[in-house]
Design a protein around this motif. Structure first.
Motif, PDB file in Angstrom:
ATOM      1  N   PHE A 264      -2.181   0.611   7.122  1.00  0.00           N
ATOM      2  CA  PHE A 264      -3.088   1.324   6.214  1.00  0.00           C
ATOM      3  C   PHE A 264      -4.507   0.765   6.309  1.00  0.00           C
ATOM      4  O   PHE A 264      -5.482   1.496   6.193  1.00  0.00           O
ATOM      5  N   ALA A 265      -4.613  -0.543   6.548  1.00  0.00           N
ATOM      6  CA  ALA A 265      -5.932  -1.188   6.638  1.00  0.00           C
ATOM      7  C   ALA A 265      -6.724  -0.710   7.853  1.00  0.00           C
ATOM      8  O   ALA A 265      -7.951  -0.831   7.879  1.00  0.00           O
ATOM      9  N   LYS A 266      -6.034  -0.135   8.848  1.00  0.00           N
ATOM     10  CA  LYS A 266      -6.714   0.387  10.044  1.00  0.00           C
ATOM     11  C   LYS A 266      -7.426   1.712   9.766  1.00  0.00           C
ATOM     12  O   LYS A 266      -8.261   2.141  10.560  1.00  0.00           O
ATOM     13  N   LEU A 267      -7.068   2.379   8.669  1.00  0.00           N
ATOM     14  CA  LEU A 267      -7.716   3.653   8.327  1.00  0.00           C
ATOM     15  C   LEU A 267      -9.171   3.389   7.960  1.00  0.00           C
ATOM     16  O   LEU A 267      -9.521   2.287   7.535  1.00  0.00           O
TER      17      LEU A 267
ATOM     18  N   HIS B  13      12.157   2.731   9.287  1.00  0.00           N
ATOM     19  CA  HIS B  13      11.627   2.204  10.536  1.00  0.00           C
ATOM     20  C   HIS B  13      10.188   1.806  10.241  1.00  0.00           C
ATOM     21  O   HIS B  13       9.379   2.646   9.825  1.00  0.00           O
ATOM     22  N   VAL B  14       9.868   0.533  10.418  1.00  0.00           N
ATOM     23  CA  VAL B  14       8.531   0.011  10.116  1.00  0.00           C
ATOM     24  C   VAL B  14       7.590   0.364  11.265  1.00  0.00           C
ATOM     25  O   VAL B  14       7.929   0.159  12.430  1.00  0.00           O
ATOM     26  N   THR B  15       6.396   0.898  10.928  1.00  0.00           N
ATOM     27  CA  THR B  15       5.432   1.294  11.955  1.00  0.00           C
ATOM     28  C   THR B  15       4.114   0.541  11.797  1.00  0.00           C
ATOM     29  O   THR B  15       3.773   0.074  10.717  1.00  0.00           O
ATOM     30  N   ASP B  16       3.365   0.494  12.914  1.00  0.00           N
ATOM     31  CA  ASP B  16       2.071  -0.198  12.911  1.00  0.00           C
ATOM     32  C   ASP B  16       0.891   0.754  12.735  1.00  0.00           C
ATOM     33  O   ASP B  16      -0.236   0.391  12.965  1.00  0.00           O
TER      34      ASP B  16
ATOM     35  N   THR C  74       0.841  -1.206   0.000  1.00  0.00           N
ATOM     36  CA  THR C  74       0.000   0.000   0.000  1.00  0.00           C
ATOM     37  C   THR C  74       0.870   1.247   0.000  1.00  0.00           C
ATOM     38  O   THR C  74       0.610   2.196  -0.746  1.00  0.00           O
ATOM     39  N   LEU C  75       1.915   1.246   0.817  1.00  0.00           N
ATOM     40  CA  LEU C  75       2.831   2.386   0.871  1.00  0.00           C
ATOM     41  C   LEU C  75       3.476   2.619  -0.494  1.00  0.00           C
ATOM     42  O   LEU C  75       3.524   3.756  -0.977  1.00  0.00           O
TER      43      LEU C  75
ATOM     44  N   VAL D 100      -7.694   4.989   1.691  1.00  0.00           N
ATOM     45  CA  VAL D 100      -6.551   4.805   0.787  1.00  0.00           C
ATOM     46  C   VAL D 100      -6.999   4.959  -0.662  1.00  0.00           C
ATOM     47  O   VAL D 100      -6.352   5.660  -1.448  1.00  0.00           O
ATOM     48  N   GLU D 101      -8.135   4.343  -1.001  1.00  0.00           N
ATOM     49  CA  GLU D 101      -8.644   4.416  -2.373  1.00  0.00           C
ATOM     50  C   GLU D 101      -8.910   5.863  -2.789  1.00  0.00           C
ATOM     51  O   GLU D 101      -8.666   6.251  -3.930  1.00  0.00           O
ATOM     52  N   THR D 102      -9.385   6.666  -1.849  1.00  0.00           N
ATOM     53  CA  THR D 102      -9.658   8.080  -2.124  1.00  0.00           C
ATOM     54  C   THR D 102      -8.351   8.863  -2.280  1.00  0.00           C
ATOM     55  O   THR D 102      -8.206   9.669  -3.199  1.00  0.00           O
ATOM     56  N   LEU D 103      -7.396   8.595  -1.399  1.00  0.00           N
ATOM     57  CA  LEU D 103      -6.134   9.335  -1.420  1.00  0.00           C
ATOM     58  C   LEU D 103      -5.310   9.108  -2.687  1.00  0.00           C
ATOM     59  O   LEU D 103      -4.611  10.015  -3.128  1.00  0.00           O
ATOM     60  N   VAL D 104      -5.367   7.913  -3.258  1.00  0.00           N
ATOM     61  CA  VAL D 104      -4.534   7.634  -4.438  1.00  0.00           C
ATOM     62  C   VAL D 104      -5.133   8.158  -5.737  1.00  0.00           C
ATOM     63  O   VAL D 104      -4.508   8.048  -6.789  1.00  0.00           O
TER      64      VAL D 104
END
Length: 164
Positions: A62-65, A155-158, A32-33, A70-74
């Motif tokens: 990203f799935a927590k949003l 740095h990987v984030t949750d 997704t990123l 995400v679909e709107t932002l892209v």
């Protein structure tokens, strides 16, 4: 068993030859990123010499949003907003976990981090983990630190940071 550490070391060396974008593509958990970086037109920037530090949300983050975010932002008409969000995850320079922890400790337990977007993030240590607080008060944990790349560190984030 003896070969395992040697393979691990060799794997790290190979990873360091890849830039931030190439490394994110190869993780399998940043699809997704990567799609968002492509939609925002930031591939060339994040492939440049840098160095950059990127706090990289996983696909699960990203799935927590909220559904459809995400679909709107892209979408092309939201490129400015998407770019602002993504550059809010990037810091100029190479900041390792050790650097970040030292900064937190040197500043009384809380460090302010300026982002490429012009905003700031706040970092602290909570429960033994580095936790980043965004402008909206959202807290995100660094789940994997110091993924070295040829042009910086990931740095990987949750979670996903949201600017003001």
């Amino acid at each position: 068993m003896i070969a395992a550490p040697a393979l691990a070391d060799h794997h790290k060396e190979m990873k360091a030859e890849a830039n931030i974008v190439q490394t994110a593509v190869g993780t399998g958990m940043h699809n997704t990123l990567v799609a968002a970086v492509q939609a925002a037109g930031l591939v060339d920037t994040l492939s440049s010499p840098g160095p950059f530090t990127v706090f990289a949300p996983t696909d699960a983050a990203f799935a927590k949003l909220p559904a459809g975010t995400v679909e709107t932002l892209v979408k092309p008409e939201n490129k400015g907003t998407l770019t602002a969000i993504l550059t809010y995850h990037a810091v100029a320079g190479k900041v390792t976990a050790g650097d970040l922890i030292k900064l937190i400790n040197d500043n009384g337990g809380k460090a302010t981090i300026p982002t490429v977007a012009g905003g700031t993030l706040s970092a602290a240590i909570e429960g033994g983990n580095v936790v980043i607080t965004d402008a909206k008060g959202g807290k995100t944990t660094v789940v994997k630190a110091d993924v070295m790349t040829s042009n910086g560190v990931i740095h990987v984030t949750d979670g996903v940071f949201l600017p003001a």
